[in-house]
Scaffold this motif. Structure first.
Motif, mmCIF file in Angstrom:
data_model
loop_
_atom_site.group_PDB
_atom_site.id
_atom_site.type_symbol
_atom_site.label_atom_id
_atom_site.label_comp_id
_atom_site.label_asym_id
_atom_site.label_seq_id
_atom_site.Cartn_x
_atom_site.Cartn_y
_atom_site.Cartn_z
ATOM 1 N N ASN A 146 -9.752 10.943 6.845
ATOM 2 C CA ASN A 146 -9.024 9.671 6.793
ATOM 3 C C ASN A 146 -7.890 9.733 5.776
ATOM 4 O OD1 ASN A 146 -10.717 8.284 8.653
ATOM 5 N ND2 ASN A 146 -12.266 8.073 7.056
ATOM 6 N N TYR A 147 -7.025 8.726 5.794
ATOM 7 C CA TYR A 147 -5.960 8.593 4.809
ATOM 8 C C TYR A 147 -6.453 7.732 3.660
ATOM 9 C CZ TYR A 147 -2.461 10.368 8.184
ATOM 10 O OH TYR A 147 -1.733 11.139 9.069
ATOM 11 N N ILE A 148 -5.742 7.850 2.508
ATOM 12 C CA ILE A 148 -6.013 6.980 1.351
ATOM 13 C C ILE A 148 -4.728 6.223 1.050
ATOM 14 C CG2 ILE A 148 -6.546 6.864 -1.106
ATOM 15 C CD1 ILE A 148 -8.987 7.876 0.133
ATOM 16 N N ALA B 247 3.890 17.573 1.020
ATOM 17 C CA ALA B 247 4.806 16.886 1.944
ATOM 18 C C ALA B 247 4.050 16.144 3.052
ATOM 19 C CB ALA B 247 5.758 17.907 2.564
ATOM 20 N N ARG B 248 2.723 16.329 3.070
ATOM 21 C CA ARG B 248 1.934 15.691 4.143
ATOM 22 C C ARG B 248 0.981 14.656 3.537
ATOM 23 N NH1 ARG B 248 2.383 20.702 6.542
ATOM 24 N NH2 ARG B 248 0.804 21.653 5.217
ATOM 25 N N PRO B 249 0.508 13.708 4.360
ATOM 26 C CA PRO B 249 -0.461 12.746 3.837
ATOM 27 C C PRO B 249 -1.740 13.446 3.368
ATOM 28 C CG PRO B 249 0.422 12.001 5.942
ATOM 29 C CD PRO B 249 0.900 13.412 5.748
ATOM 30 N N PHE B 250 -2.299 12.966 2.265
ATOM 31 C CA PHE B 250 -3.615 13.448 1.804
ATOM 32 C C PHE B 250 -4.641 13.079 2.873
ATOM 33 C CE2 PHE B 250 -7.097 14.312 -1.069
ATOM 34 C CZ PHE B 250 -8.065 13.373 -0.728
ATOM 35 N N VAL B 251 -5.553 13.995 3.175
ATOM 36 C CA VAL B 251 -6.619 13.723 4.155
ATOM 37 C C VAL B 251 -7.961 13.888 3.441
ATOM 38 C CG1 VAL B 251 -7.692 14.463 6.316
ATOM 39 C CG2 VAL B 251 -5.201 14.488 6.093
ATOM 40 N N SER B 252 -8.811 12.848 3.511
ATOM 41 C CA SER B 252 -10.112 12.887 2.806
ATOM 42 C C SER B 252 -11.075 13.839 3.523
ATOM 43 C CB SER B 252 -10.718 11.471 2.795
ATOM 44 O OG SER B 252 -11.174 11.126 4.095
ATOM 45 N N PRO C 214 0.840 -1.213 0.000
ATOM 46 C CA PRO C 214 0.000 0.000 0.000
ATOM 47 C C PRO C 214 0.868 1.252 0.000
ATOM 48 C CG PRO C 214 -0.610 -1.521 1.777
ATOM 49 C CD PRO C 214 0.719 -1.962 1.265
ATOM 50 N N ARG C 215 0.469 2.244 -0.821
ATOM 51 C CA ARG C 215 1.254 3.495 -0.879
ATOM 52 C C ARG C 215 0.405 4.627 -0.295
ATOM 53 N NH1 ARG C 215 1.111 6.767 -4.905
ATOM 54 N NH2 ARG C 215 0.307 5.200 -6.346
ATOM 55 N N LEU C 216 0.876 5.256 0.779
ATOM 56 C CA LEU C 216 0.148 6.364 1.413
ATOM 57 C C LEU C 216 0.068 7.531 0.426
ATOM 58 C CD1 LEU C 216 -1.130 7.793 3.871
ATOM 59 C CD2 LEU C 216 1.186 8.373 4.637
ATOM 60 N N ARG C 217 -1.143 7.956 0.077
ATOM 61 C CA ARG C 217 -1.311 9.082 -0.856
ATOM 62 C C ARG C 217 -0.905 10.378 -0.151
ATOM 63 N NH1 ARG C 217 -6.829 9.952 -4.174
ATOM 64 N NH2 ARG C 217 -6.374 7.792 -4.686
ATOM 65 N N MET C 218 -0.044 11.143 -0.818
ATOM 66 C CA MET C 218 0.454 12.380 -0.228
ATOM 67 C C MET C 218 -0.228 13.592 -0.858
ATOM 68 S SD MET C 218 2.463 11.170 1.992
ATOM 69 C CE MET C 218 3.560 12.486 2.571
ATOM 70 N N ASP C 219 -0.251 14.684 -0.076
ATOM 71 C CA ASP C 219 -0.724 15.983 -0.556
ATOM 72 C C ASP C 219 0.443 16.948 -0.304
ATOM 73 O OD1 ASP C 219 -2.028 18.258 -1.220
ATOM 74 O OD2 ASP C 219 -3.373 18.270 0.515
#
Ligand code: DER
Length: 224
Positions: A172-174, A163-168, A156-161
């Motif tokens: 939540n994370y994707i 430099a930070r994780p994308f937040v829905s 699984p690859r943590l979706r980034m936005d």
């Protein structure tokens, strides 16, 4: 450009299924953008409908273009939902979530009497999986959830936005999961939903009633 043109003809075709008085699920993404624009034109000409948006971005578009909105405190069903997709297979099973709205999209699409999907022809595939499957995961203890997902044979690859994780929209994370080929989407969806920490997957199975595919030859209709 040509890609936008393909999205636009599929999106504008979908407006033909809209009738006065309908409650409409408004999907998310760049193809749905063209649907919202055409729907707004019909509203300005007197069409009476109300929409429920499947993302904050869609809600903004609807507000900007003057499409009346409602919400699930006023209705628990919809007449029709229009949404995009990242992949469509010949059985009208979908991969969605490229834009990160999959949870609200599935909640909206699930309660619509009819779901119409609008795509350009690059989304039509014979088998799902080339597009990495988006999976929505609770941020708390996500590292342990990733370990459980790895046991299903995927990285699984943590979706980034940036430099930070994308937040829905649901905080939540994707995780994008490159399964490559998904031979049994129903089985995979069930397995993923049982993983502690997983909220929802981008597999939209047995939900779409009609897919409108925009290509150079015009709009092709794919029915179940
Ligand atoms: O994120 C989503 O589920 C969108 O509907 C996506 O699948 C389609 O987005 P696009 O129309 O911008 O390609």
């Amino acid at each position: 450009n040509q890609l936008d043109q393909k999205k636009r003809i599929a999106a504008e075709k979908a407006v033909e299924w809209i009738e006065d008085g309908m409650l409409i699920g408004l999907g998310s993404g760049s193809t749905v953008y063209w649907f919202i624009r055409k729907l707004a034109e019909r509203v300005h000409d007197g069409l009476r409908i109300q929409g429920i948006p499947s993302s904050k971005r869609t809600e903004q578009w609807a507000d900007e273009m003057g499409i009346p909105l409602t919400d699930f405190s006023k209705t628990d069903r919809l007449d029709l939902a229009i949404d995009g997709a990242d992949e469509v297979d010949p059985k009208l099973n979908l991969i969605k979530g490229g834009g990160g709205s999959l949870l609200r999209e599935k909640l909206v699409n699930q309660v619509a009497d009819k779901l119409i999907i609008i795509v350009d022809d690059s989304k039509a595939v014979l088998q799902l999986g080339q597009f990495p499957l988006p999976v929505e995961v609770v941020p708390f203890a996500w590292q342990t959830t990733v370990n459980r997902l790895r046991e299903l044979g995927v990285e699984p690859r943590l979706r980034m936005d940036g430099a930070r994780p994308f937040v829905s929209n649901n905080q939540n994370y994707i995780f994008d999961c490159a399964f490559q080929t998904i031979r049994d989407p129903q089985a995979l969806h069930r397995e993923l939903k049982q993983v502690l920490g997983v909220v929802e997957t981008g597999l939209f199975l047995n939900m779409a009633d009609l897919v409108l595919i925009g290509s150079e030859q015009g709009v092709q209709q794919l029915k179940k």
